[in-house]
Design a protein around this motif. Sequence first.
Motif, short mmCIF file in Angstrom:
data_model
loop_
_atom_site.label_atom_id
_atom_site.label_comp_id
_atom_site.label_asym_id
_atom_site.label_seq_id
_atom_site.Cartn_x
_atom_site.Cartn_y
_atom_site.Cartn_z
N ASN A 55 0.76 -1.09 0.17
CA ASN A 55 0.00 -0.09 -0.15
C ASN A 55 0.91 1.27 -0.05
O ASN A 55 0.37 2.34 -0.78
N LEU A 56 2.06 1.12 0.59
CA LEU A 56 2.84 2.40 0.61
C LEU A 56 3.39 2.62 -0.96
O LEU A 56 3.53 3.77 -1.24
N LEU B 267 3.60 5.55 -6.05
CA LEU B 267 3.46 5.59 -7.54
C LEU B 267 2.54 6.40 -7.81
O LEU B 267 2.56 7.21 -8.77
N LEU B 268 1.08 6.50 -7.13
CA LEU B 268 -0.03 7.22 -7.66
C LEU B 268 0.48 8.73 -7.42
O LEU B 268 0.23 9.49 -8.25
N ALA C 76 2.23 13.98 -9.76
CA ALA C 76 2.94 14.95 -9.86
C ALA C 76 3.09 15.04 -11.57
O ALA C 76 3.46 16.31 -11.90
N PHE C 77 3.18 14.03 -12.35
CA PHE C 77 3.60 14.26 -13.60
C PHE C 77 2.56 14.71 -14.44
O PHE C 77 2.59 15.62 -15.23
N THR D 227 4.62 11.00 0.16
CA THR D 227 4.42 9.79 0.80
C THR D 227 4.74 9.73 2.24
O THR D 227 4.11 9.61 3.11
N GLY D 228 5.95 10.50 2.64
CA GLY D 228 6.49 10.70 3.85
C GLY D 228 5.69 11.86 4.60
O GLY D 228 5.41 11.99 5.79
#
Length: 383
Positions: A105-106, A111-112, A117-118, A258-259
């Motif tokens: 899940n992390l 990835l998402l 961001a792109f 994510t962090g």
Amino acid sequence: MEILIIVIAIILFQLLIILHEYGHFLVAKRNGIEVEEFGLGFPPRLFGKTLGKGIFRSYYSLNLLPIGGFVKLKGENDESTVANGYGRQNLWVKTKVILAGIIVNLLIATLLFTILAFIGIPKLLPAQPYIDDEQFSLSSDTHIIENKTLVYFIAENSQADLMGIKIGDELISMTDSQGQTFIIDDSDQFYAQLRQLAGQTVSLEVRTEDDIVKSVEVPLRSTAMADEDNLGVLGVATDEYILQRNTWSAPLTGIVLTGQYTKATLEHLWLIVTSLSSGETDVVEDSVGGPVSIVYILQAGASNGFRFILMIIALLSLTLAIMNALPIPALDGGRLMLTLLFRKVLKKPLTKRLETKIIGISMILLLTLMVGITILDIQRIWF
């Protein structure tokens, strides 16, 4: 179109749970543990069949309750010594199997975030009053591709309410009685301009959720009236919907976000815990949400397009990882905590009877909590 986006989002959310379980499945298989069943949904079972080749081969079942899934390992209690079973594995293998779903899940969240961001990611941080951190992005590689001022609250019987402005409307520009037009692209500046124009009639250019642009003549209240009953000069609360994108720095943005969101989620959980201990139930009621809230948020966010829905899915994946890491016996983190407690501290395996009892009690408490949250969701949204 919004209904289609919501259906897709719900399917993606279910996929998050399935991939979480597949993390446990694949790591168990790679370490020689036999998987007796991979279940889609929860029993009672509707249908089951052995499918797949190689490491993916297993008995797959489709179950009546459509939310979630599970992996049933051979000899999955800690004291089991059956061949090819989970129980006879060393502590490192057990740790890898337990943490695999959380790690999946992390990775999905990262990835998402990277993809977003792109292609264009909504700027959701800071989120006052709980989260002060500015959303990460490298200024040298950040391009604003959309900036809208959206109405998210309307005071009852305010000027905005009486003139037919709706939650979700985009405020484009404002023209005063002298014919001077102000572009609305910053909420703080907008509020300052409203107070300067208090008592005048202004023309607001508004784009509705149906993408209809219209002009609304609004007689603003005086400052004295606004201060008297707190309805404000116009009676709306707005926020910027900013869409920004990166190119070469997108992977870095995905990792850091994510962090950043993990930190924000943990801080919010800590706020809930401390509020409970101090008896501040209002904070808890405003902070928690369950499946009903998720569907409601997906429905509300659908008008902002697939990027916003993808952002919600990324945050849900991250939340699934964090929640499963909590030291609650019915969840992955709690199971690992029990294993470490008995294997490392007490120096003995956790018996099947005690393990079943501890996990069963925690599951009942967890389900009771979820029912309570669902009832709270329904009262908050519809009543």
